[in-house]
Motif scaffolding. Sequence first.
Motif, short mmCIF file in Angstrom:
data_model
loop_
_atom_site.label_atom_id
_atom_site.label_comp_id
_atom_site.label_asym_id
_atom_site.label_seq_id
_atom_site.Cartn_x
_atom_site.Cartn_y
_atom_site.Cartn_z
N LYS A 110 6.15 8.19 -1.29
CA LYS A 110 6.30 9.06 -0.12
C LYS A 110 5.91 8.35 1.17
O LYS A 110 6.49 8.61 2.23
CB LYS A 110 5.44 10.31 -0.29
N THR A 111 4.91 7.47 1.08
CA THR A 111 4.38 6.85 2.31
C THR A 111 4.82 5.40 2.50
O THR A 111 4.53 4.80 3.52
CB THR A 111 2.84 6.90 2.30
N SER A 112 5.51 4.84 1.51
CA SER A 112 5.94 3.44 1.61
C SER A 112 7.45 3.34 1.46
O SER A 112 8.06 4.04 0.63
CB SER A 112 5.26 2.60 0.52
N GLU A 113 8.05 2.45 2.25
CA GLU A 113 9.50 2.23 2.16
C GLU A 113 9.87 1.28 1.03
O GLU A 113 11.05 1.10 0.73
CB GLU A 113 10.02 1.66 3.49
N GLU B 184 2.37 0.95 5.55
CA GLU B 184 2.28 2.28 4.98
C GLU B 184 2.43 3.31 6.10
O GLU B 184 1.79 3.21 7.14
CB GLU B 184 0.94 2.46 4.27
N ASN B 185 3.28 4.31 5.89
CA ASN B 185 3.47 5.37 6.87
C ASN B 185 2.37 6.41 6.74
O ASN B 185 1.93 6.75 5.64
CB ASN B 185 4.83 6.05 6.66
N GLU B 186 1.90 6.90 7.89
CA GLU B 186 0.84 7.92 7.87
C GLU B 186 1.39 9.26 7.38
O GLU B 186 2.51 9.62 7.64
CB GLU B 186 0.26 8.07 9.30
N GLN C 101 2.73 -0.06 -6.09
CA GLN C 101 1.52 -0.04 -5.25
C GLN C 101 0.54 -1.10 -5.74
O GLN C 101 0.32 -1.26 -6.93
CB GLN C 101 0.87 1.35 -5.32
N HIS D 29 0.84 -1.20 0.00
CA HIS D 29 0.00 0.00 0.00
C HIS D 29 0.87 1.25 0.00
O HIS D 29 2.04 1.21 0.39
CB HIS D 29 -0.91 0.01 1.23
N GLY D 30 0.27 2.37 -0.42
CA GLY D 30 0.98 3.65 -0.38
C GLY D 30 1.71 3.98 -1.67
O GLY D 30 1.61 3.27 -2.67
N ASP D 31 2.46 5.08 -1.64
CA ASP D 31 3.24 5.52 -2.80
C ASP D 31 4.69 5.71 -2.35
O ASP D 31 5.06 5.31 -1.24
CB ASP D 31 2.66 6.80 -3.40
#
Length: 456
Positions: free
Chosen positions: A391-394, A454-456, A431, A387-389
């Motif tokens: 910016k929000t995923s490692e 996923e990072n907030e 993603q 999940h995420g992009d």
Amino acid sequence: MKILILGAGQVGSTLAKYLCSDNDNDITIVDQKEDKLSPLQRHLDIKTVMGYGAYPSVLEKAGIKSMDMVIAVMGSDERNMVACRMAHTLYNVEKKIARIRTKEYLLRPEIFSNDALPIDFLITPEILITDYIKGIVEEPGASQVFDFENGLVQLVETRAYVGTPIVNRPIKELHEHMPDVKMRIVSLYRNGKAIPALSDTVIREGDQVYFLAKKNHISRALKEFRRAENTYEKIFIAGGGSIGLNVATLLEDTHNIRIVELNEERAKSLAEQLDNTLVLQGSASDEDLLKEEGIENTDLFLALTDSDEVNVIVSILAKRLGAHKTIALVKRDVYSSLAEQSGDVDIIVSPDQITVSGILSHIRKGDCMKVHSLQHGKAEAIEIVVHGDEKTSEVVGMKIKDLPLPEGVVIGAIVRDNELLMGSKKLIIEQGDHVLMVLMDVQKIHEVEALFLENE
């Protein structure tokens, strides 16, 4: 995570052992019988509470007010349902898992809503075990078959035999033999020890091999490790309980099935429920009966009674009377060891390990679609959704070779838009990818979960 397990039977005890090996879990287990709790208290770092798991007073004594999850695996479906109702209504527990076996309940899924019986996940062992056995039957030569992506991809365990194309050859030559087959070896075990499955690793006779492949490529891949086996046509089932009946029902239209059941009333009931299966009333350990029914021409003998002892003994007997392959349902480790040492039981099916795998996928953090426990709980195969992009995923936008994966974690493949992509080093994570990986050491799961969250 604070987890309350209700029921210290075979599944509850096995689950407690798996979960308490993870230092981040705080486990409490409840049962009415002290003799079931005492061994767990002695050998595991868990809290035990004696009492009836559906009573509010017992639940409070077990600390339910602070629990993140309740897993109800008591002997009674009704107790499990009531306990989950209590956990939801009185204590607002976030996640409730219950083992439900009764078909009457399973046919009415609406009763498990929050307004009726609030259970987030139902575990039905008989269905899980039946599907597992069906997978082995469909792939002769496989010791275990695990589904991912609704069966599009499978993880298969087999053994390497001398005289086959890949034995004594490096793994990289697999792709030369089968350029059109999508498969990848994800782990190897030699003499019980894990060894890295690198391109230059040489496969040896007797190696326990786990590989990922598309379902329709499995048969071709298996021929690299062992002599081609004919499909199982004549199948003999010992034990007409719910699992024996389910397996017979699934296979009777495509296979020649015989099922033997000791109880006369149960045998009559089986005969009424099965259309194309020969039902025999008698003992699966009756040598004369087995010979009369042509055991020497049997392709596959399935020992599926409720008794470990019976399943091991009749499998050994069937093999020595000429059955080509034997599979035994065995719960306890002591009988698994006995079966392995005998050399006459080809495949051991652990109902507890299969049931625990079904529960683990609901416990893991992140979006885990499937979890399969391997090597008696020491290793795991997981399917996790990205999940995420960037910016929000490692992991999004990174090549597999650049991912900071813990040692012993292998990405075998990615499913993207229903297409299987093998886990090459240069493949970039996107993603929505479903990442299929194997962890040689299950204790590395938290590092993997943290990486994919996923990072907030």
